[in-house]
Design a protein around this motif. Structure first.
Motif, PDB file in Angstrom:
ATOM      1  N   ASP A  22       0.319  -2.523  -4.822  1.00  0.00           N
ATOM      2  CA  ASP A  22      -1.180  -3.214  -4.955  1.00  0.00           C
ATOM      3  C   ASP A  22      -2.372  -2.242  -5.145  1.00  0.00           C
ATOM      4  O   ASP A  22      -3.329  -2.528  -5.448  1.00  0.00           O
ATOM      5  CB  ASP A  22      -1.415  -4.225  -4.081  1.00  0.00           C
ATOM      6  CG  ASP A  22      -0.415  -5.392  -4.129  1.00  0.00           C
ATOM      7  OD1 ASP A  22       0.151  -5.673  -5.526  1.00  0.00           O
ATOM      8  OD2 ASP A  22       0.164  -6.009  -3.151  1.00  0.00           O
ATOM      9  N   ALA A  23      -1.881  -1.240  -4.097  1.00  0.00           N
ATOM     10  CA  ALA A  23      -3.247  -0.479  -3.754  1.00  0.00           C
ATOM     11  C   ALA A  23      -2.746   0.983  -3.298  1.00  0.00           C
ATOM     12  O   ALA A  23      -1.438   0.974  -2.754  1.00  0.00           O
ATOM     13  CB  ALA A  23      -3.886  -0.691  -2.421  1.00  0.00           C
ATOM     14  N   VAL A  24      -3.135   2.052  -3.698  1.00  0.00           N
ATOM     15  CA  VAL A  24      -2.845   3.616  -3.597  1.00  0.00           C
ATOM     16  C   VAL A  24      -4.116   4.216  -2.935  1.00  0.00           C
ATOM     17  O   VAL A  24      -5.273   4.070  -3.096  1.00  0.00           O
ATOM     18  CB  VAL A  24      -2.456   4.299  -4.873  1.00  0.00           C
ATOM     19  CG1 VAL A  24      -2.065   5.806  -4.427  1.00  0.00           C
ATOM     20  CG2 VAL A  24      -1.006   3.748  -5.378  1.00  0.00           C
ATOM     21  N   ILE A  25      -3.893   4.696  -1.692  1.00  0.00           N
ATOM     22  CA  ILE A  25      -4.970   5.294  -1.245  1.00  0.00           C
ATOM     23  C   ILE A  25      -4.553   7.122  -0.919  1.00  0.00           C
ATOM     24  O   ILE A  25      -3.270   7.379  -0.641  1.00  0.00           O
ATOM     25  CB  ILE A  25      -5.304   4.953   0.122  1.00  0.00           C
ATOM     26  CG1 ILE A  25      -4.284   4.714   1.206  1.00  0.00           C
ATOM     27  CG2 ILE A  25      -6.024   3.601  -0.036  1.00  0.00           C
ATOM     28  CD1 ILE A  25      -4.599   4.481   2.598  1.00  0.00           C
ATOM     29  N   GLY A  26      -5.279   7.938  -1.010  1.00  0.00           N
ATOM     30  CA  GLY A  26      -5.087   9.394  -0.708  1.00  0.00           C
ATOM     31  C   GLY A  26      -6.215   9.885   0.102  1.00  0.00           C
ATOM     32  O   GLY A  26      -7.215  10.101  -0.602  1.00  0.00           O
ATOM     33  N   ASN A  27      -6.217  10.415   1.286  1.00  0.00           N
ATOM     34  CA  ASN A  27      -7.369  10.941   1.932  1.00  0.00           C
ATOM     35  C   ASN A  27      -7.184  12.418   2.054  1.00  0.00           C
ATOM     36  O   ASN A  27      -6.361  12.844   2.463  1.00  0.00           O
ATOM     37  CB  ASN A  27      -7.112  10.362   3.512  1.00  0.00           C
ATOM     38  CG  ASN A  27      -8.616  10.745   4.199  1.00  0.00           C
ATOM     39  OD1 ASN A  27      -9.630  10.737   3.840  1.00  0.00           O
ATOM     40  ND2 ASN A  27      -8.339  10.856   5.584  1.00  0.00           N
ATOM     41  N   PHE A  28      -7.815  13.075   1.217  1.00  0.00           N
ATOM     42  CA  PHE A  28      -8.141  14.340   0.946  1.00  0.00           C
ATOM     43  C   PHE A  28      -6.849  15.050   0.317  1.00  0.00           C
ATOM     44  O   PHE A  28      -6.595  16.332   0.090  1.00  0.00           O
ATOM     45  CB  PHE A  28      -8.356  15.179   2.084  1.00  0.00           C
ATOM     46  CG  PHE A  28      -9.819  14.814   2.813  1.00  0.00           C
ATOM     47  CD1 PHE A  28     -11.025  14.944   2.177  1.00  0.00           C
ATOM     48  CD2 PHE A  28      -9.873  13.983   4.082  1.00  0.00           C
ATOM     49  CE1 PHE A  28     -12.169  14.502   2.639  1.00  0.00           C
ATOM     50  CE2 PHE A  28     -11.223  13.635   4.486  1.00  0.00           C
ATOM     51  CZ  PHE A  28     -12.265  13.839   3.846  1.00  0.00           C
ATOM     52  N   VAL A  29      -5.729  14.265  -0.288  1.00  0.00           N
ATOM     53  CA  VAL A  29      -4.721  14.815  -0.626  1.00  0.00           C
ATOM     54  C   VAL A  29      -4.960  15.633  -1.957  1.00  0.00           C
ATOM     55  O   VAL A  29      -4.114  16.584  -2.215  1.00  0.00           O
ATOM     56  CB  VAL A  29      -3.709  13.798  -0.773  1.00  0.00           C
ATOM     57  CG1 VAL A  29      -4.202  12.879  -2.157  1.00  0.00           C
ATOM     58  CG2 VAL A  29      -2.360  14.178  -1.384  1.00  0.00           C
ATOM     59  N   LEU A  30      -6.032  15.248  -2.787  1.00  0.00           N
ATOM     60  CA  LEU A  30      -5.985  16.093  -4.053  1.00  0.00           C
ATOM     61  C   LEU A  30      -6.590  17.316  -3.748  1.00  0.00           C
ATOM     62  O   LEU A  30      -6.771  18.250  -4.673  1.00  0.00           O
ATOM     63  CB  LEU A  30      -7.035  15.251  -5.021  1.00  0.00           C
ATOM     64  CG  LEU A  30      -6.480  14.004  -5.673  1.00  0.00           C
ATOM     65  CD1 LEU A  30      -7.370  13.363  -6.648  1.00  0.00           C
ATOM     66  CD2 LEU A  30      -5.169  14.222  -6.269  1.00  0.00           C
ATOM     67  N   VAL A  90       0.817  -1.177  -0.044  1.00  0.00           N
ATOM     68  CA  VAL A  90       0.078   0.125  -0.037  1.00  0.00           C
ATOM     69  C   VAL A  90       0.674   1.272   0.011  1.00  0.00           C
ATOM     70  O   VAL A  90       1.746   1.339   0.615  1.00  0.00           O
ATOM     71  CB  VAL A  90      -1.058   0.041   1.334  1.00  0.00           C
ATOM     72  CG1 VAL A  90      -1.922   1.219   1.294  1.00  0.00           C
ATOM     73  CG2 VAL A  90      -1.702  -1.079   1.502  1.00  0.00           C
ATOM     74  N   LEU A  91       0.426   2.291  -0.967  1.00  0.00           N
ATOM     75  CA  LEU A  91       0.662   3.530  -0.710  1.00  0.00           C
ATOM     76  C   LEU A  91      -0.132   4.602  -0.233  1.00  0.00           C
ATOM     77  O   LEU A  91      -1.111   4.802  -0.702  1.00  0.00           O
ATOM     78  CB  LEU A  91       1.406   4.075  -2.105  1.00  0.00           C
ATOM     79  CG  LEU A  91       1.959   5.532  -1.986  1.00  0.00           C
ATOM     80  CD1 LEU A  91       3.159   5.794  -1.011  1.00  0.00           C
ATOM     81  CD2 LEU A  91       2.228   6.313  -3.664  1.00  0.00           C
ATOM     82  N   ASP A  92       0.098   5.065   0.989  1.00  0.00           N
ATOM     83  CA  ASP A  92      -0.636   6.021   1.537  1.00  0.00           C
ATOM     84  C   ASP A  92      -0.118   7.576   1.084  1.00  0.00           C
ATOM     85  O   ASP A  92       0.911   7.858   1.675  1.00  0.00           O
ATOM     86  CB  ASP A  92      -0.897   6.081   2.982  1.00  0.00           C
ATOM     87  CG  ASP A  92      -1.889   7.295   3.602  1.00  0.00           C
ATOM     88  OD1 ASP A  92      -2.425   7.681   2.932  1.00  0.00           O
ATOM     89  OD2 ASP A  92      -1.519   7.593   4.785  1.00  0.00           O
ATOM     90  N   VAL A  93      -0.807   8.295   0.084  1.00  0.00           N
ATOM     91  CA  VAL A  93      -0.115   9.513  -0.216  1.00  0.00           C
ATOM     92  C   VAL A  93      -0.784  10.752   0.286  1.00  0.00           C
ATOM     93  O   VAL A  93      -1.977  10.854   0.432  1.00  0.00           O
ATOM     94  CB  VAL A  93      -0.154   9.432  -1.898  1.00  0.00           C
ATOM     95  CG1 VAL A  93      -1.552   9.466  -2.463  1.00  0.00           C
ATOM     96  CG2 VAL A  93       0.643  10.811  -2.481  1.00  0.00           C
ATOM     97  N   GLY A  94      -0.033  11.619   0.673  1.00  0.00           N
ATOM     98  CA  GLY A  94      -0.493  12.743   1.515  1.00  0.00           C
ATOM     99  C   GLY A  94      -0.909  12.224   2.862  1.00  0.00           C
ATOM    100  O   GLY A  94      -2.038  12.724   3.441  1.00  0.00           O
ATOM    101  N   THR A  95      -0.214  11.397   3.683  1.00  0.00           N
ATOM    102  CA  THR A  95      -0.515  10.583   4.593  1.00  0.00           C
ATOM    103  C   THR A  95      -0.904  11.644   5.832  1.00  0.00           C
ATOM    104  O   THR A  95      -1.439  11.280   6.874  1.00  0.00           O
ATOM    105  CB  THR A  95       0.395   9.771   5.049  1.00  0.00           C
ATOM    106  OG1 THR A  95       0.369   8.906   6.087  1.00  0.00           O
ATOM    107  CG2 THR A  95       1.940  10.492   5.634  1.00  0.00           C
ATOM    108  N   GLY A  96      -0.288  13.063   5.936  1.00  0.00           N
ATOM    109  CA  GLY A  96      -0.336  13.752   7.065  1.00  0.00           C
ATOM    110  C   GLY A  96       0.114  13.186   8.306  1.00  0.00           C
ATOM    111  O   GLY A  96       1.130  12.719   8.181  1.00  0.00           O
ATOM    112  N   THR A  97      -0.826  13.039   9.358  1.00  0.00           N
ATOM    113  CA  THR A  97      -0.253  12.665  10.649  1.00  0.00           C
ATOM    114  C   THR A  97      -0.126  10.946  10.639  1.00  0.00           C
ATOM    115  O   THR A  97      -0.003  10.561  11.864  1.00  0.00           O
ATOM    116  CB  THR A  97      -0.939  13.166  11.617  1.00  0.00           C
ATOM    117  OG1 THR A  97      -2.461  12.795  11.460  1.00  0.00           O
ATOM    118  CG2 THR A  97      -0.837  14.686  11.947  1.00  0.00           C
ATOM    119  N   GLY A  98      -0.419  10.375   9.479  1.00  0.00           N
ATOM    120  CA  GLY A  98      -0.421   8.748   9.282  1.00  0.00           C
ATOM    121  C   GLY A  98      -1.411   8.051   9.868  1.00  0.00           C
ATOM    122  O   GLY A  98      -1.441   6.861   9.985  1.00  0.00           O
ATOM    123  N   THR A  99      -2.592   8.799  10.012  1.00  0.00           N
ATOM    124  CA  THR A  99      -3.843   7.945  10.409  1.00  0.00           C
ATOM    125  C   THR A  99      -4.046   6.837   9.332  1.00  0.00           C
ATOM    126  O   THR A  99      -4.360   5.718   9.949  1.00  0.00           O
ATOM    127  CB  THR A  99      -5.163   8.849  10.381  1.00  0.00           C
ATOM    128  OG1 THR A  99      -4.891  10.045  11.263  1.00  0.00           O
ATOM    129  CG2 THR A  99      -6.235   8.183  10.945  1.00  0.00           C
TER     130      THR A  99
END
Length: 268
Positions: free
Chosen positions: A105-113, A46-55
């Motif tokens: 395998d997966a990329v997530i971005g929580n409000f990064v855009l 997994v890639l968490d892009v724009g992870t912020g504080t890592g939640t």
């Protein structure tokens, strides 16, 4: 880097702790849904892009995934490293990521855009590092905004304050419709298959003191607007904010703020 990107870097500089104390809990709400949409489970790269504080990174680690995470702000990287100690957390700025093609395998971005000046270029880069058949899931704030999202902005407007010239908006050619159709189309345009989008609706429970703490610390665009004003204007904004809080305060004194976000997902 666009003028919008430069403004974002300046706005978030050294703000990780203030973000965690104010808007961080709000932004954590979509994380379980985001991980489900991306199919994250034990062993998933997994890639968490724009992870912020890592939640989200920490939540993915909790599922047994193999997690990498990036953020453009050094203070966020430091906090995320503490919150997700088994993740590979790095400093990186979209649209350039330090990973090989098809690495995840997966990329997530929580409000990064919400925080990049060229969303389409960012998505192409996220597509590059996602393996064929891998999944991507992303969130943005919906427009028009829900009532809870507009509370601080209404207080600013009531004080007669507009957006300062030094805070550029996203260029019209780089923007997209912040609705289900527009967000899904953005992913499809980046080459994702089976692109879809759903609306997430929830009530964020906080206190007036905690909610004011975000703009008072200069967090996000609203905070940059507030902090750029002279002290007497800041006090006027705060007075309007406190009066408007009555619309959302329950009998226990808790501020109950309706929020709406979009979650889009697709397959590389």
């Amino acid at each position: 880097m666009t003028a919008f990107d430069t403004s974002e870097r300046r706005a978030w500089a050294a703000q990780a702790d203030a973000y965690a104390r104010s808007f961080g809990k709000l932004c954590a709400y979509p994380v379980p849904r985001l991980l489900d949409a991306a199919g994250i489970e034990a062993g998933t790269r997994v890639l968490d892009v724009g992870t912020g504080t890592g939640t989200a990174a920490a939540a993915a680690c909790g599922r047994g995934a193999r997690v990498a995470a990036v953020d453009a702000e050094p203070s966020m990287v430091a906090v995320a490293t503490r919150n997700a100690p088994t993740a590979d957390v790095r400093l990186a700025v979209l649209p350039e990521l330090p990973f090989a093609d098809d690495a995840f395998d997966a990329v997530i971005g929580n409000f990064v855009l919400n925080h990049v000046g060229q969303p389409r270029s960012a998505l192409k880069e996220l597509r590059r590092v996602t393996r064929p058949g891998g999944r991507m899931a992303l969130t943005v704030w919906a427009a028009p905004a829900a009532a809870g999202q507009t509370l601080l902005g209404r207080a600013v407007q009531a004080a007669g304050v507009g957006r300062p010239a030094h805070l550029p908006a996203l260029a019209p050619g780089d923007d997209f419709s912040r609705d289900e159709q527009g967000f899904a189309a953005l992913l499809a345009g980046a080459g994702l298959q089976d692109a879809g989008c759903e609306t997430l609706v929830w009530e964020h429970r906080t206190t007036p003191e905690e909610w004011w703490g975000g703009p008072a610390a200069g967090i996000a665009t609203i905070g940059q607007i507030v902090r750029s004003q002279p002290p007497e204007v800041i006090e006027a904004i705060k007075a309007h904010f406190e009066a408007m809080c009555a619309e959302f305060t329950d009998r226990d004194g808790v501020l109950v703020l309706p929020h709406t976000a979009l979650m889009a997902h697709g397959r590389a």
